[in-house]
Design a protein around this motif. Structure first.
Motif, PDB file in Angstrom:
ATOM      1  N   THR A  84     -13.650   5.918   3.962  1.00 46.38           N
ATOM      2  CA  THR A  84     -13.114   5.051   2.905  1.00 46.38           C
ATOM      3  C   THR A  84     -13.653   5.531   1.569  1.00 46.38           C
ATOM      4  OG1 THR A  84     -13.274   3.213   4.488  1.00 46.38           O
ATOM      5  CG2 THR A  84     -12.840   2.635   2.181  1.00 46.38           C
ATOM      6  N   HIS A  85     -12.768   5.734   0.618  1.00 43.09           N
ATOM      7  CA  HIS A  85     -13.157   6.144  -0.736  1.00 43.09           C
ATOM      8  C   HIS A  85     -12.885   4.961  -1.666  1.00 43.09           C
ATOM      9  CE1 HIS A  85     -13.080  10.507   0.460  1.00 43.09           C
ATOM     10  NE2 HIS A  85     -12.230  10.020   1.348  1.00 43.09           N
ATOM     11  N   GLU A 133      -8.896   7.314   4.934  1.00 42.45           N
ATOM     12  CA  GLU A 133      -8.444   8.490   5.702  1.00 42.45           C
ATOM     13  C   GLU A 133      -8.336   8.061   7.156  1.00 42.45           C
ATOM     14  OE1 GLU A 133     -10.449  12.335   5.084  1.00 42.45           O
ATOM     15  OE2 GLU A 133     -11.757  11.232   3.731  1.00 42.45           O
ATOM     16  N   ASN A 178      -9.030   4.218  -0.905  1.00 46.89           N
ATOM     17  CA  ASN A 178      -8.264   5.150  -0.051  1.00 46.89           C
ATOM     18  C   ASN A 178      -8.923   5.221   1.319  1.00 46.89           C
ATOM     19  OD1 ASN A 178      -9.108   6.529  -2.844  1.00 46.89           O
ATOM     20  ND2 ASN A 178      -6.916   6.693  -2.621  1.00 46.89           N
ATOM     21  N   LEU A 204      -4.724  11.895  -0.458  1.00 49.18           N
ATOM     22  CA  LEU A 204      -5.211  10.625  -1.000  1.00 49.18           C
ATOM     23  C   LEU A 204      -4.814  10.551  -2.474  1.00 49.18           C
ATOM     24  CD1 LEU A 204      -8.714  11.168   0.615  1.00 49.18           C
ATOM     25  CD2 LEU A 204      -7.046   9.475   1.402  1.00 49.18           C
ATOM     26  N   ALA A 205      -4.435   9.359  -2.932  1.00 48.34           N
ATOM     27  CA  ALA A 205      -3.970   9.184  -4.311  1.00 48.34           C
ATOM     28  C   ALA A 205      -5.139   8.807  -5.213  1.00 48.34           C
ATOM     29  CB  ALA A 205      -2.888   8.107  -4.356  1.00 48.34           C
ATOM     30  N   PHE A 261       4.201  10.169  -0.332  1.00 42.54           N
ATOM     31  CA  PHE A 261       3.703   8.793  -0.251  1.00 42.54           C
ATOM     32  C   PHE A 261       4.882   7.841  -0.127  1.00 42.54           C
ATOM     33  CE2 PHE A 261       0.425  11.112  -2.556  1.00 42.54           C
ATOM     34  CZ  PHE A 261      -0.728  10.700  -1.894  1.00 42.54           C
ATOM     35  N   VAL A 288       0.845  -1.195   0.000  1.00 40.97           N
ATOM     36  CA  VAL A 288       0.000   0.000   0.000  1.00 40.97           C
ATOM     37  C   VAL A 288       0.881   1.246   0.000  1.00 40.97           C
ATOM     38  CG1 VAL A 288      -1.886  -1.188   1.210  1.00 40.97           C
ATOM     39  CG2 VAL A 288      -0.182   0.118   2.535  1.00 40.97           C
ATOM     40  N   SER A 294      -2.968   8.772   5.326  1.00 38.24           N
ATOM     41  CA  SER A 294      -3.848   8.006   4.456  1.00 38.24           C
ATOM     42  C   SER A 294      -3.211   6.659   4.153  1.00 38.24           C
ATOM     43  CB  SER A 294      -4.102   8.751   3.140  1.00 38.24           C
ATOM     44  OG  SER A 294      -2.913   8.818   2.373  1.00 38.24           O
ATOM     45  N   ASN A 351      -3.503   4.076   0.956  1.00 41.14           N
ATOM     46  CA  ASN A 351      -4.029   3.998  -0.405  1.00 41.14           C
ATOM     47  C   ASN A 351      -3.716   2.626  -0.970  1.00 41.14           C
ATOM     48  OD1 ASN A 351      -4.531   7.134  -0.975  1.00 41.14           O
ATOM     49  ND2 ASN A 351      -2.650   6.871   0.230  1.00 41.14           N
ATOM     50  N   CYS A 410      -5.283   5.289  -7.010  1.00 39.76           N
ATOM     51  CA  CYS A 410      -5.487   4.075  -6.211  1.00 39.76           C
ATOM     52  C   CYS A 410      -6.989   3.848  -6.025  1.00 39.76           C
ATOM     53  CB  CYS A 410      -4.803   4.202  -4.848  1.00 39.76           C
ATOM     54  SG  CYS A 410      -3.016   4.279  -4.986  1.00 39.76           S
TER      55      CYS A 410
END
Ligand SMILES: Cc1cc2nc3c(=O)[nH]c(=O)nc-3n(C[C@H](O)[C@H](O)[C@H](O)COP(=O)(O)O)c2cc1C
Length: 185
Positions: A139-140, A117, A115, A108-109, A30, A18, A67, A69, A112
């Motif tokens: 969560t995205h 947080e 993601n 956040l990338a 990152f 990750v 984060s 990712n 990816c």
């Protein structure tokens, strides 16, 4: 039974690969992390083991947020780049397009598919590494990686890492249905 002892080791498989993100000196940074795992469900927590010297750890310590990712196989080269070079020596803020959710210091990338947080809950000094435990605040997920509203591992196509061989791997085919196949044995 023929076994050989290889001493205390970290060869647990599979490991995820990750990207842990933090803001350091005003820039998104990152780093590749394979020592990462879910730590609790309610509320959800995640842990990442980070060597003390890492640039990313500075940002996490300063802001108390970070984060996680989850890249897909397609991002293997960028993940490796973020694992080869430190933000101390190279600006990694443009390796990924960056967006922010509710935590404004947790970059956040975009590339990816998943993601998280996270807000730092605790950290534990274990010697070479600090185990950072973060509460997952949001969560995205890329919409095209969902099946019936849930993240779909085959669509996410997450990147895995194997220590020893130092190789990246993908997810294989379904082997059996969990919480189910055991009932038949
Ligand atoms: C596949 C892979 C996995 C890695 N896993 C970890 C890890 O779990 N913890 C860690 O501290 N470093 C890990 N690293 C090393 C860091 O990603 C690397 O030192 C990086 O340059 C640190 O970036 P930073 O100094 O900008 O934070 C890993 C590297 C690779 C390539």
């Amino acid at each position: 039974m023929d076994k050989t002892t290889i001493g205390p080791s970290t060869h647990l498989f599979p490991k995820p690969a990750v990207l842990v993100g933090a803001m350091v000196a005003g820039k998104a940074n990152f780093m590749a992390v394979s020592w990462c795992g879910i730590a609790s469900q309610t509320p959800p927590h995640i842990s990442v083991a980070i060597r003390k010297i890492r640039h990313t750890l500075k940002g996490i310590a300063e802001h108390g947020v970070f984060s996680v990712n989850v890249p897909s196989l397609a991002q293997a080269a960028q993940v490796d780049y973020c694992g080869l070079y430190s933000g101390r020596e190279r600006d990694k803020s443009e390796v990924f397009a960056v967006f922010f959710g509710g935590l404004d210091q947790a970059p956040l990338a975009v590339e990816c598919p998943v993601n998280f947080e996270c807000r730092v809950k605790d950290s534990l000094d274990l010697g070479s590494h600090i185990l950072v435990v973060g509460e997952i605040i949001q969560t995205h997920v890329d919409q095209d990686c969902l099946t019936e509203g849930k993240p779909d591992v085959m669509k996410i196509d997450p990147l895995g890492y194997a220590s020893g061989s130092m190789t990246y791997h993908g997810v294989g085919p379904v082997a059996a249905k969990a919480y189910s196949v055991g009932k038949e044995s």
